[in-house]
Design a protein around this motif. Structure first.
Motif, short mmCIF file in Angstrom:
data_model
loop_
_atom_site.label_atom_id
_atom_site.label_comp_id
_atom_site.label_asym_id
_atom_site.label_seq_id
_atom_site.Cartn_x
_atom_site.Cartn_y
_atom_site.Cartn_z
N PRO A 31 0.67 -1.30 -0.18
CA PRO A 31 0.08 -0.09 -0.06
C PRO A 31 0.83 1.29 0.04
O PRO A 31 0.43 2.11 -0.26
N GLU A 67 0.44 0.79 7.79
CA GLU A 67 -0.41 0.58 6.35
C GLU A 67 0.12 -1.02 5.93
O GLU A 67 -0.89 -1.66 5.68
N ARG A 70 -1.46 -3.73 8.17
CA ARG A 70 -2.86 -3.83 8.11
C ARG A 70 -3.19 -4.57 6.90
O ARG A 70 -3.97 -5.52 6.74
N GLN A 71 -2.21 -4.60 5.69
CA GLN A 71 -2.19 -5.32 4.55
C GLN A 71 -2.02 -6.77 4.57
O GLN A 71 -2.46 -7.41 3.51
N GLU A 119 -1.43 4.15 15.06
CA GLU A 119 -1.71 5.35 14.21
C GLU A 119 -1.97 6.69 14.73
O GLU A 119 -1.42 7.46 14.43
#
Ligand code: HEC
Ligand code: HEC
Ligand code: HEC
Length: 276
Positions: free
Chosen positions: A155, A198, A201-202, A233
């Motif tokens: 991402p 990010e 999370r991916q 975050e």
């Protein structure tokens, strides 16, 4: 008492467990391939193993009930399958001692328990030797799907990477976050940290390429993992994030990395070594 000895002698034959000073993983021979997907969906090799193992127990069970005829039929079945298996993988020919399978049939025919025990042990040792040398490697190669084919969309860079490469990117953004924090470079720490969040999370996007059950995902990259990432975050979005709290949250995130590695990393590392 003698029957107890028979049971013990036969018990050591079934199962993966063995004791050893070292465990060596050898690449399985080429000709084994044809008994596993994608070449074959019938798993002929491992089903022959089940047949032999059941036959061994069939001998044991019937002798314990005094049914020598039944025991003999299983001994013959065992011999027949053993001979068949000895021809399936030419590279493994020397592991087999067909004479010992024949001896077991003769021992059962003689209805002499001590002879059966002796013959079982001798034949069983040929099973155990091959298992010790090959079973784990075969399990890893043929019973585990490969992560080599799994691609993850990064991402941050909008590129697709294979698992190993993606893990490296992910880990580097985590290391950069730590380094910048320790150096007191807040802006850079924030950017690296956001990249890490990010990328982490991916990770979930890869699970469904093998798993159809959402429960498997939930166990490792579920709510707790998401919460730790959200907290991280939020913390990084504020100015001057508390260093200790960042490290604490990274620990929580890391627990999921470790869980996933405990299940998936070792099989993958071994498979990859053989594929190179
Ligand atoms: C599918 C579950 C899974 C999750 C979740 C996961 N990993 Fe991995 N990781 C793997 C697998 C499989 C490999 C081996 C990849 C390979 O060698 O091709 C790997 C390899 C690695 C490597 C070694 C890279 C290399 O090839 O040298 C590192 C470092 C790593 N992971 C870090 C992490 C971190 C940090 C996290 C959590 C933020 C994480 N991983 C989460 C499955 C996972
Ligand atoms: C030449 C090598 C070799 C010999 C000899 C051998 N095996 Fe195996 N056996 C294997 C391999 C390799 C596996 C792992 C196969 C797999 O997981 O797909 C295995 C697996 C097994 C398993 C476990 C099956 C499972 O579902 O995990 C049993 C039980 C078994 N063998 C029984 C026997 C018996 C009983 C004998 C002797 C009469 C025997 N084997 C002889 C190579 C051998
Ligand atoms: C390359 C295929 C592959 C990928 C990708 C993969 N797994 Fe797995 N996983 C397996 C295999 C194989 C097993 C062993 C159980 C089985 O055979 O189903 C397993 C087992 C598990 C288990 C324990 C048993 C179960 O079925 O729940 C969990 C939990 C799990 N994986 C979580 C994950 C998570 C979370 C991800 C994504 C981050 C992931 N896996 C990605 C192949 C994969």
């Amino acid at each position: 008492m003698r029957y107890r000895a028979l049971i013990t002698a036969l018990a050591v034959i079934a199962g993966v467990s063995f004791s050893a000073e070292k465990v060596i993983l050898k690449k399985p021979p080429e000709s084994l391939k044809k008994y596993y997907p994608p070449a074959s969906k019938n798993y002929e090799f491992i089903s022959a193993m089940h047949t032999m193992s059941t036959a061994f127990y069939g001998i044991n069970l019937n002798i314990n009930e005094g049914n020598w005829e039944g025991a003999k039929r299983w001994a013959q079945e065992l011999k027949k399958t053993y001979l068949k298996v000895s021809k399936m993988v030419p590279e493994w020919k020397s592991y087999f001692k067909p004479q010992l399978a024949d001896n077991l049939v003769k021992a059962v025919s003689s209805k002499n328990v001590d002879r059966v025990i002796g013959a079982s042990k001798k034949l069983g040792q040929t099973c155990a030797k091959c298992h010790q040398d090959n079973e784990i490697a075969v399990k890893l190669v043929y019973h585990f799907p490969s992560f080599e084919t799994i691609k993850i969309e990064d991402p941050v860079e909008f590129m697709e990477y294979k698992t190993g490469k993606y893990m490296e990117k992910l880990t580097n953004s985590m290391k950069a976050l730590k380094i910048y924090l320790l150096q007191g470079e807040g802006d850079k720490a924030q950017e690296a940290g956001m990249n890490f969040v990010e990328r982490a999370r991916q990770l979930r996007s890869m699970c469904s390429k093998c798993h159809t059950n959402k429960l498997s995902e939930e166990v490792i990259v579920g709510k707790e993992f998401e919460k730790a990432l959200n907290d991280l975050e939020n913390l990084l979005s504020g100015d001057k994030p508390d260093r200790d709290r960042v490290f604490k949250l990274l620990g929580k995130v890391g627990a999921s990395c470790t869980k996933c590695h405990n299940v998936h990393l070792i099989p993958q590392v071994v498979k990859e070594a053989f594929e190179k």
